[in-house]
Design an enzyme around this catalytic site. Structure first.
Site, PDB file in Angstrom:
ATOM      1  N   TYR A 110       0.834  -1.206   0.000  1.00  9.82           N
ATOM      2  CA  TYR A 110       0.000   0.000   0.000  1.00  9.82           C
ATOM      3  C   TYR A 110       0.863   1.249   0.000  1.00  9.82           C
ATOM      4  CZ  TYR A 110      -3.143   3.709   1.281  1.00  9.82           C
ATOM      5  OH  TYR A 110      -3.842   4.881   1.261  1.00  9.82           O
ATOM      6  N   TRP A 112       1.347   5.526  -1.918  1.00 10.29           N
ATOM      7  CA  TRP A 112       1.031   6.465  -2.979  1.00 10.29           C
ATOM      8  C   TRP A 112       2.023   6.461  -4.129  1.00 10.29           C
ATOM      9  CZ3 TRP A 112      -1.902  11.414  -3.265  1.00 10.29           C
ATOM     10  CH2 TRP A 112      -3.124  11.309  -2.584  1.00 10.29           C
TER      11      TRP A 112
HETATM   12  N1  LIG Z   1      -0.533   8.845  12.280  1.00  6.55           N
HETATM   13  C1  LIG Z   1      -1.056   8.848  11.055  1.00  6.55           C
HETATM   14  N2  LIG Z   1      -0.594   8.013  10.114  1.00  6.55           N
HETATM   15  C2  LIG Z   1      -1.110   8.023   8.864  1.00  6.55           C
HETATM   16  C3  LIG Z   1      -2.150   8.916   8.526  1.00  6.55           C
HETATM   17  C4  LIG Z   1      -2.659   9.779   9.547  1.00  6.55           C
HETATM   18  O1  LIG Z   1      -3.599  10.568   9.345  1.00  6.55           O
HETATM   19  N3  LIG Z   1      -2.069   9.732  10.780  1.00  6.55           N
HETATM   20  N4  LIG Z   1      -2.665   8.922   7.250  1.00  6.55           N
HETATM   21  C5  LIG Z   1      -2.573   7.688   6.484  1.00  6.55           C
HETATM   22  C6  LIG Z   1      -2.895   7.907   5.067  1.00  6.55           C
HETATM   23  S1  LIG Z   1      -4.426   8.609   4.754  1.00  6.55           S
HETATM   24  C7  LIG Z   1      -2.098   7.510   4.062  1.00  6.55           C
HETATM   25  S2  LIG Z   1      -2.698   7.605   2.448  1.00  6.55           S
HETATM   26  C8  LIG Z   1      -0.766   6.906   4.297  1.00  6.55           C
HETATM   27  C9  LIG Z   1       0.286   7.313   3.269  1.00  6.55           C
HETATM   28  O2  LIG Z   1       1.333   6.393   3.320  1.00  6.55           O
HETATM   29  P1  LIG Z   1       2.289   6.145   2.059  1.00  6.55           P
HETATM   30  O3  LIG Z   1       1.539   6.257   0.786  1.00  6.55           O
HETATM   31  O4  LIG Z   1       3.044   4.896   2.330  1.00  6.55           O
HETATM   32  O5  LIG Z   1       3.265   7.389   2.194  1.00  6.55           O
HETATM   33  P2  LIG Z   1       4.307   8.017   1.179  1.00  6.55           P
HETATM   34  O6  LIG Z   1       5.289   8.757   1.991  1.00  6.55           O
HETATM   35  O7  LIG Z   1       3.596   8.775   0.122  1.00  6.55           O
HETATM   36  O8  LIG Z   1       5.019   6.708   0.594  1.00  6.55           O
HETATM   37  C10 LIG Z   1       5.232   6.478  -0.726  1.00  6.55           C
HETATM   38  C11 LIG Z   1       6.604   5.845  -0.878  1.00  6.55           C
HETATM   39  O9  LIG Z   1       6.810   5.598  -2.255  1.00  6.55           O
HETATM   40  C12 LIG Z   1       8.133   5.996  -2.616  1.00  6.55           C
HETATM   41  N5  LIG Z   1       8.154   6.265  -4.052  1.00  6.55           N
HETATM   42  C13 LIG Z   1       7.815   7.391  -4.720  1.00  6.55           C
HETATM   43  N6  LIG Z   1       7.958   7.213  -6.045  1.00  6.55           N
HETATM   44  C14 LIG Z   1       8.397   5.945  -6.222  1.00  6.55           C
HETATM   45  C15 LIG Z   1       8.722   5.176  -7.370  1.00  6.55           C
HETATM   46  O10 LIG Z   1       8.633   5.608  -8.514  1.00  6.55           O
HETATM   47  N7  LIG Z   1       9.138   3.891  -7.158  1.00  6.55           N
HETATM   48  C16 LIG Z   1       9.246   3.358  -5.912  1.00  6.55           C
HETATM   49  N8  LIG Z   1       9.657   2.126  -5.783  1.00  6.55           N
HETATM   50  N9  LIG Z   1       8.936   4.072  -4.822  1.00  6.55           N
HETATM   51  C17 LIG Z   1       8.522   5.342  -4.974  1.00  6.55           C
HETATM   52  C18 LIG Z   1       8.407   7.185  -1.739  1.00  6.55           C
HETATM   53  O11 LIG Z   1       9.788   7.420  -1.625  1.00  6.55           O
HETATM   54  C19 LIG Z   1       7.728   6.755  -0.426  1.00  6.55           C
HETATM   55  O12 LIG Z   1       8.624   6.061   0.398  1.00  6.55           O
HETATM   56  O13 LIG Z   1      -0.324   7.287   5.611  1.00  6.55           O
HETATM   57  C20 LIG Z   1      -1.246   6.934   6.621  1.00  6.55           C
HETATM   58  N10 LIG Z   1      -0.641   7.165   7.920  1.00  6.55           N
HETATM   59  N1  LIG Z   2      -0.312  18.660   2.172  1.00  3.51           N
HETATM   60  C1  LIG Z   2      -0.808  17.409   2.201  1.00  3.51           C
HETATM   61  N2  LIG Z   2      -2.100  17.194   1.839  1.00  3.51           N
HETATM   62  C2  LIG Z   2      -2.608  15.941   1.867  1.00  3.51           C
HETATM   63  C3  LIG Z   2      -1.821  14.831   2.235  1.00  3.51           C
HETATM   64  C4  LIG Z   2      -0.471  15.085   2.635  1.00  3.51           C
HETATM   65  O1  LIG Z   2       0.268  14.163   3.008  1.00  3.51           O
HETATM   66  N3  LIG Z   2      -0.006  16.377   2.589  1.00  3.51           N
HETATM   67  N4  LIG Z   2      -2.362  13.565   2.210  1.00  3.51           N
HETATM   68  C5  LIG Z   2      -3.585  13.338   1.433  1.00  3.51           C
HETATM   69  C6  LIG Z   2      -4.256  12.099   1.846  1.00  3.51           C
HETATM   70  S1  LIG Z   2      -3.548  10.621   1.386  1.00  3.51           S
HETATM   71  C7  LIG Z   2      -5.424  12.071   2.520  1.00  3.51           C
HETATM   72  S2  LIG Z   2      -6.193  10.584   2.847  1.00  3.51           S
HETATM   73  C8  LIG Z   2      -6.078  13.301   2.936  1.00  3.51           C
HETATM   74  C9  LIG Z   2      -6.567  13.179   4.377  1.00  3.51           C
HETATM   75  O2  LIG Z   2      -7.481  14.163   4.675  1.00  3.51           O
HETATM   76  P1  LIG Z   2      -8.088  14.245   6.135  1.00  3.51           P
HETATM   77  O3  LIG Z   2      -8.343  12.899   6.661  1.00  3.51           O
HETATM   78  O4  LIG Z   2      -9.229  15.174   6.092  1.00  3.51           O
HETATM   79  O5  LIG Z   2      -6.835  14.926   6.878  1.00  3.51           O
HETATM   80  P2  LIG Z   2      -6.163  14.997   8.308  1.00  3.51           P
HETATM   81  O6  LIG Z   2      -5.027  15.936   8.084  1.00  3.51           O
HETATM   82  O7  LIG Z   2      -5.898  13.633   8.850  1.00  3.51           O
HETATM   83  O8  LIG Z   2      -7.234  15.648   9.253  1.00  3.51           O
HETATM   84  C10 LIG Z   2      -7.871  16.877   8.962  1.00  3.51           C
HETATM   85  C11 LIG Z   2      -8.235  17.576  10.232  1.00  3.51           C
HETATM   86  O9  LIG Z   2      -9.201  16.831  10.968  1.00  3.51           O
HETATM   87  C12 LIG Z   2      -9.158  17.287  12.305  1.00  3.51           C
HETATM   88  N5  LIG Z   2      -9.608  16.207  13.179  1.00  3.51           N
HETATM   89  C13 LIG Z   2      -8.894  15.138  13.596  1.00  3.51           C
HETATM   90  N6  LIG Z   2      -9.648  14.361  14.410  1.00  3.51           N
HETATM   91  C14 LIG Z   2     -10.864  14.964  14.498  1.00  3.51           C
HETATM   92  C15 LIG Z   2     -12.076  14.646  15.180  1.00  3.51           C
HETATM   93  O10 LIG Z   2     -12.199  13.657  15.886  1.00  3.51           O
HETATM   94  N7  LIG Z   2     -13.131  15.493  14.994  1.00  3.51           N
HETATM   95  C16 LIG Z   2     -13.046  16.600  14.216  1.00  3.51           C
HETATM   96  N8  LIG Z   2     -14.128  17.338  14.060  1.00  3.51           N
HETATM   97  N9  LIG Z   2     -11.904  16.934  13.579  1.00  3.51           N
HETATM   98  C17 LIG Z   2     -10.842  16.124  13.715  1.00  3.51           C
HETATM   99  C18 LIG Z   2      -7.719  17.649  12.580  1.00  3.51           C
HETATM  100  O11 LIG Z   2      -7.657  18.887  13.300  1.00  3.51           O
HETATM  101  C19 LIG Z   2      -7.078  17.709  11.224  1.00  3.51           C
HETATM  102  O12 LIG Z   2      -6.364  18.913  10.977  1.00  3.51           O
HETATM  103  O13 LIG Z   2      -5.175  14.389   2.868  1.00  3.51           O
HETATM  104  C20 LIG Z   2      -4.560  14.492   1.579  1.00  3.51           C
HETATM  105  N10 LIG Z   2      -3.912  15.771   1.482  1.00  3.51           N
HETATM  106 MO   LIG Z   3      -4.614   8.948   2.431  1.00  3.52          MO
END
Ligand SMILES: Nc1nc2c(c(=O)[nH]1)N[C@H]1C(S)=C(S)[C@@H](COP(=O)(O)OP(=O)(O)OC[C@H]3O[C@@H](n4cnc5c(=O)[nH]c(N)nc54)[C@H](O)[C@@H]3O)O[C@H]1N2
Ligand SMILES: Nc1nc2c(c(=O)[nH]1)N[C@H]1C(S)=C(S)[C@@H](COP(=O)(O)OP(=O)(O)OC[C@H]3O[C@@H](n4cnc5c(=O)[nH]c(N)nc54)[C@H](O)[C@@H]3O)O[C@H]1N2
Ligand SMILES: [Mo]
Length: 766
Positions: A110, A112
């Protein structure tokens, strides 16, 4: 000589500025109203000192050490030639497949990866492993696992997360009030999976504000809504939105304001929900006074909010973060129920959706043509886990678990291969994951950079970055198809996934199945051609491939009229049935009730989380830590870039503390603190922020893990990776999603010398 090349990243389309074979800058995509600041970090990442120059293997692994031997992450690497690396990986895939079966190969991977639909690392890996006999995959996403598992049961599809959601142009034209649970977050609006030509979140919020739509930011963090929106801020305790919505429902029911006609025509199961709200089933009436204690929002404010929603066209949206928490199914289900009680679902600009503030493109006008992608191959192993059960997969081979009505068994994992995702960034409770990590024979990692994941591998395969190859960018939430021209030469011995995986496929005797006898140019033409054919069927003309490649981008015009979710259904529920068992919106689900899960019963309910400010544990760990997405990176990507580095405090990931919480701990702006709980500890740099609910601390995800003692799970992370603190528990047996946002911690000043951050340096080799 300066060259300009059209290109795209998840943080947006751009033109690469190239001088003497190096990326020196970027120019925003023409017409992008709000190009993301993240673009500035790209040269730092592409030319970073942490780029992996050739294949490597862990010394102990080469010497024959498998599970239980020397720890991964603490040992030196030995350089390999590509031929040797290809042979070792192919042999290990074949050995595990033959000795243990293909399900013992975990290739879920899993993550991005990068924009560009052909060279998408995870898709390439899935095709390779599927060609070679199969693998264990992953279903659902870290983004919205709980929501995407729940919604098909209750509204018949995932559309309200994955689109089309209620469109902004209708909100601007028709809504008067918009409740935003979790806010509308401009920092998150920088991102679209697959790359985007337009960043429109800010402009839509501006237009809505100018049109007189009253926005309410229901969030623990004031900054979750831009100041210019002039929104009311209702600070809410994290994890308590369901209590707030239940109390609003109580007001609607007890004051006779619920839309009983809509409920009768378009929903099933209102009666049991109503009985629960009134306290007839459990003796607790979910009154505003009751909810005030849980949420921290005054009872009269809750009542007024409920009345305001009935009095005018109202839109309800919730960020995905609400369901990335313990029992994350409940706030999403209850939001649907609340919208149903308001009776405005199916009217333009009203009703409910999820994620208007979570990602760019949500609510943007676009044609729903199937997006451009690399075709998948069927996985002969037919084995998968819910995405966030990765640690349990390794801890509990052959043991049983529940997921969404399935009774399943974890396979016995021997080989793990990650390409394009970083579990040592994204998963919760990383110390627990690192302990489980020791149980597999072999870890293969494909990565461009020496990040935490590559450092914990046995075999490291150096990947090119997106700028080193030709590709096509396309996002399901965007109107553009983007040409991505190779801008710089491939770094050192780094190779494209397609290229070295074709060699591994060859060694396994399945080259043709993997490549379909196409090279990269033929693949790009094929996937573009398929997208073009689909478009033609919908009456949309796209130029031929060569013209598209020359132009750099094509825009698919949006339909003139906005999509109105549930419009046809609400007009005639019998004729336009939803894809639920009853054909209607299910406020009570017989299916879910039939699973018999005590952690997700037949209608939405309030569960007091184990970790929130109202829990007993909060006597020891008195701060609720929210670990949302970083403004300065995409997850862990670009952490070594200038935008991210500039945001660090004393070189550490910042932690936002309320002035009173900081004062109570003798902590000041700029101090280095230790953030800890029973699961782990990291260092962070303090920033004082008044716009927080007291008791709430904020730290972003994505600082590269930097253990004080590499290879020792539980070691202090000196850089500030939040996932050493978060808990790894499924949202419920229904969704089995991640619960990152339910996390209690304590903070103390770090006395004396601060250990150096080494995460952004390449490891010593040899
Ligand atoms: N505590 C906490 N943890 C979270 C979240 C949170 O809200 N709180 N959010 C979660 C969410 S919503 C998400 S989507 C995940 C994201 O988690 P990931 O999608 O695992 O995060 P990325 O850092 O985007 O990891 C992508 C990896 O792909 C590598 N990469 C980029 N391009 C290439 C390529 O061309 N080839 C190869 N082989 N590798 C490449 C990058 O170097 C990187 O290491 O994190 C989750 N984790
Ligand atoms: N710049 C940037 N943008 C991103 C990403 C990134 O890595 N960087 N990741 C992308 C990805 S993969 C995803 S899935 C989306 C995620 O999008 P979201 O899931 O919406 O993002 P988060 O940043 O986890 O949380 C948004 C806000 O929710 C609030 N929040 C947390 N817990 C609670 C709660 O219990 N109640 C309420 N009311 N609010 C709460 C927090 O204050 C937080 O700032 O973002 C995307 N956009
Ligand atoms: Mo995500």
């Amino acid at each position: 000589m300066t060259e300009l090349k059209p290109h795209a990243a998840h943080w947006g389309a751009f033109t690469a500025v190239v001088e003497k074979g190096r990326l020196t800058g970027t120019r925003p995509f023409p017409g992008d109203p709000n190009p993301p600041a993240l673009l500035a970090s790209m040269p730092d990442a592409v030319h970073a000192p942490t780029r992996i120059d050739r294949p490597y293997a862990r010394a102990g692994w080469l010497a024959g050490d498998r599970r239980g031997g020397t720890p991964r992450g603490g040992e030196r690497f030995v350089p390999l030639d590509w031929d040797e690396a290809v042979r070792l990986v192919a042999e290990e895939v074949a050995r595990v497949r033959e000795a243990h079966g293909p399900a013992s190969i975990f290739g879920g991977s899993y993550g991005w990866a990068s924009a560009g639909r052909f060279h998408h690392a995870r898709s390439q890996l899935h095709r390779l492993l599927a060609s070679a006999g199969g693998f264990t995959g992953q279903v659902t996403t870290y983004s919205y696992a709980a929501g995407q598992t729940l919604l098909p049961h209750i509204v018949g599809s995932n559309a309200m997360i994955e689109g089309p959601v209620v469109e902004w142009r209708d909100i601007v034209a028709h809504a008067k009030l918009m409740l935003c649970f979790g806010g509308l977050l401009l920092r998150n609006g920088q991102i679209t999976a697959g790359g985007a030509g337009r960043h429109e979140m800010a402009s839509w919020i501006e237009r809505a504000t100018r049109a007189g739509v009253k926005l309410v930011n229901i969030s623990p963090v004031r900054g979750d809504m831009p100041d210019f929106a002039g929104a009311e801020w209702l600070p809410i305790r994290p994890g308590t939105d369901t209590a707030l919505m239940l109390a609003m429902a109580h007001v609607l029911i007890s004051e006779g304001r619920a839309d009983t006609v809509f409920l009768a025509r378009c929903t099933v199961g209102f009666a049991p929900l109503r009985a629960y709200v009134l306290g007839e089933t459990d003796g607790i009436a979910k009154t505003p006074e009751w909810a005030a204690v849980e949420t921290g929002i005054a009872a009269d404010r809750i009542a007024a909010l409920a009345r305001a929603c009935v009095a005018q066209p109202t839109m309800l949206t919730a960020s995905w973060s609400l369901q990335r928490a313990e029992r994350g199914e409940q706030p999403f289900w209850m939001l649907v129920a609340l919208a149903a009680m308001l009776g405005q679902i199916g009217r333009p600009g009203c009703g409910f959706s999820f994620g208007h503030g979570s990602m760019n493109g949500m609510g943007m006008a676009r044609s729903e043509i199937p997006s451009l992608s690399l075709p998948a191959l069927p996985n002969p192993a037919q084995s998968w886990i819910p995405v966030a059960r990765i640690t349990e997969l390794l801890e509990r081979p052959s043991e049983e678990y529940d997921y969404n009505g399935h009774h399943l068994r974890f396979p016995d994992t021997r080989l793990m291969w990650w390409a394009g995702g970083n579990p040592l960034h994204h998963h919760q409770d990383l110390n627990r994951l690192l302990r489980a990590w020791a149980r597999v024979d072999t870890v293969v990692v494909s990565e461009p950079w020496w990040n935490s994941l590559a450092r914990h591998a046995d075999i490291v395969l150096p990947a090119t970055t997106t700028l080193e190859r030709n590709d096509i960018g396309s996002a399901a939430r965007d109107r553009f198809v983007l040409a991505m021209h190779q801008a710089v030469p491939k770094f050192a011995q780094a190779r494209d996934e397609f290229d070295y995986m074709a060699d591994i496929a060859d060694a396994l005797g399945v080259r043709d199945r993997f490549t379909q006898q196409r090279d990269v140019p033929a693949w790009l033409r094929a996937i573009y051609g398929r997208c073009r054919d689909n478009a033609v069927r919908m009456g949309i003309d796209l130029p031929d491939f060569d013209t598209f490649w020359e132009m750099g981008a094509v825009e698919i015009p949006p339909p003139e009229r906005a999509a109105v979710p549930f419009e046809a259904f609400v007009r005639n529920p019998a004729a336009a049935r939803l894809n639920t068992p009853s054909g209607r919106i299910e406020l009570f689900s017989e299916t879910i009730a039939g699973f018999g899960y005590d952690d997700c019963p037949g209608h939405p309910v309030w569960f007091a989380p184990r970790e929130y400010l109202g829990a007993r544990l909060a006597a020891r760990f008195r701060l609720h830590l929210l670990t949302g997405q970083p403004a300065t990176r995409l997850h862990s990507q670009l952490d070594q870039g200038r935008v991210s580095l500039a945001s660090k405090v004393g070189g550490r990931e910042p932690i936002l503390l309320h002035p009173d919480d900081a004062a109570a701990r003798g902590v000041r702006e700029g101090d280095i603190v230790r953030v800890f709980n029973d699961r782990g500890a990291c260092l962070a740099g303090v920033r004082i922020e008044a716009g927080l609910l007291r008791g709430v601390a904020v730290m972003s995800t994505g600082a590269w893990l930097d253990p004080l003692v590499p290879g020792e799970p539980g070691s202090l992370c000196v850089h500030g990776n939040v996932n050493v603190l978060t808990q790894d528990v499924g949202t419920s047996r229904l969704g089995q999603g991640p619960s990152a946002h339910s996390c209690l911690v304590e903070v103390e000043r770090w006395p004396g010398d601060v250990p150096a951050v080494t995460a952004h340096r390449a490891p010593e080799i040899g």
